[in-house]
Design a protein around this motif. Structure first.
Motif, PDB file in Angstrom:
ATOM      1  N   GLY A 188      -1.309 -25.850  77.591  1.00  0.00           N
ATOM      2  CA  GLY A 188      -0.710 -24.588  78.004  1.00  0.00           C
ATOM      3  C   GLY A 188       0.515 -24.212  77.198  1.00  0.00           C
ATOM      4  N   GLY A 189       0.654 -24.768  76.005  1.00  0.00           N
ATOM      5  CA  GLY A 189       1.760 -24.400  75.134  1.00  0.00           C
ATOM      6  C   GLY A 189       2.991 -25.266  75.237  1.00  0.00           C
ATOM      7  N   ILE A 190       2.930 -26.329  76.046  1.00  0.00           N
ATOM      8  CA  ILE A 190       4.125 -27.172  76.195  1.00  0.00           C
ATOM      9  C   ILE A 190       4.132 -28.340  75.214  1.00  0.00           C
ATOM     10  N   LEU A 191       3.004 -28.576  74.559  1.00  0.00           N
ATOM     11  CA  LEU A 191       2.900 -29.646  73.574  1.00  0.00           C
ATOM     12  C   LEU A 191       2.284 -29.084  72.296  1.00  0.00           C
ATOM     13  N   PRO A 192       2.466 -29.766  71.156  1.00  0.00           N
ATOM     14  CA  PRO A 192       1.792 -29.312  69.929  1.00  0.00           C
ATOM     15  C   PRO A 192       0.273 -29.383  70.090  1.00  0.00           C
ATOM     16  N   ALA A 193      -0.424 -28.470  69.451  1.00  0.00           N
ATOM     17  CA  ALA A 193      -1.883 -28.498  69.481  1.00  0.00           C
ATOM     18  C   ALA A 193      -2.391 -29.781  68.822  1.00  0.00           C
ATOM     19  N   ALA A 194      -3.493 -30.308  69.338  1.00  0.00           N
ATOM     20  CA  ALA A 194      -4.095 -31.532  68.799  1.00  0.00           C
ATOM     21  C   ALA A 194      -5.550 -31.257  68.459  1.00  0.00           C
ATOM     22  N   ALA A 195      -6.082 -32.045  67.545  1.00  0.00           N
ATOM     23  CA  ALA A 195      -7.469 -31.867  67.118  1.00  0.00           C
ATOM     24  C   ALA A 195      -8.434 -32.205  68.257  1.00  0.00           C
TER      25      ALA A 195
END
Length: 281
Positions: free
Chosen positions: A42-49
């Motif tokens: 939900g935007g609180i962490l960096p995107a991951a693969a």
């Protein structure tokens, strides 16, 4: 190394493929985890693969659900992990996204993990995430495949002696994305499940796997190899082996696909698959 040449006489084949409820449900769980990783919880962490589905971790998840310690379940599955994590989530499928987002999102979004396995029983889901000890290289990478094509077509252009048979120069083959995908699927399956055969664990032949994509073929050949890390060594090994060499020099073949995958269970060498086909007009 092995050689397999399959001649088919069928002019039409209709394949009906059905997913089991368990497989569909597992796909829903993996899809939910993918949404969370791509969106960074939900935007609180960096995107991951997106995680890769790993059948060995499915077995580990099932053993863990059956009462085995997680670390032991992963080890017995044959998956060699540098790091691993397990999550158990309860509730209906529709509530899974919210449940993971509320309490376990940082776990499923951890960028160190590359693979996932899932086991479900009733309303409970067991998720096992892993970071493999040896990351698979980019199987079927364009530069490697292009190099293999050059080597194969150079051999076809100059002619070859395959055992006791002489082959005159023949026309080049061209790359087929479909055959490349099929080759990659078989290479990855052998690597994941530690076997080395033309028939896969479901009993499908190379021709069966090619037909399942809708590719219309007259003839299919497959060369496989295990161990070498350089494409030059693999192609030369095939040319030095009469049966493999005959496949490469067969003038009826007009298209090729090639891929490789890193062994991840007991064996850690490279598994190579070359598919050759004569498409039906």
């Amino acid at each position: 190394m092995h050689v397999f040449l399959h001649r088919t006489k069928w002019r039409a084949l209709v394949l009906l493929v059905g997913l089991s409820l368990a497989a569909a449900s597992r796909a829903d769980v993996i899809g939910t985890v993918s949404v969370l990783r791509i969106g960074g919880c939900g935007g609180i962490l960096p995107a991951a693969a997106v995680l890769r589905h790993e059948p060995l971790l499915d077995h580990a998840a099932q053993a863990w659900a059956g009462g085995s310690p997680l670390a032991g379940a992963i080890e017995r599955s044959g998956y060699a992990a540098l790091a691993s994590s397990g999550l158990r989530v309860s509730g209906p499928d529709g509530a899974l996204l919210q449940a993971l987002r509320r309490s376990r999102c940082s776990g499923v979004a951890d960028p160190q993990f590359h693979d996932i396995g899932v086991y479900q029983r009733g309303s409970d889901s067991w998720l096992v995430l892993g970071n493999p000890a040896v990351l698979p290289p980019p199987a079927g990478a364009p530069a490697l495949v292009a190099r293999a094509l050059d080597l194969i077509n150079a051999a076809r252009a100059r002619g070859a002696r395959c055992g006791s048979r002489d082959f005159a120069p023949v026309a080049p083959v061209t790359l087929s994305a479909t055959l490349g995908d099929v080759a990659l699927g078989h290479a990855a399956d052998m690597a994941a499940h530690n076997y080395f055969e033309h028939r896969d664990l479901a009993g499908h032949s190379p021709a069966d796997r090619v037909r399942a994509t809708g590719y219309r073929e007259q003839l299919v050949g497959e060369n496989i190899a295990y161990g070498p890390t350089r494409v030059e060594d693999v192609v030369q090994g095939w040319l030095d082996s009469p049966g493999h060499c005959e496949n490469i020099m067969d003038p009826r073949f007009r298209e090729m696909g090639l891929a490789y995958s890193q062994g991840r269970a007991v064996k850690h060498g490279l598994y190579w698959v070359q598919l050759l086909a004569a498409p039906r007009a």
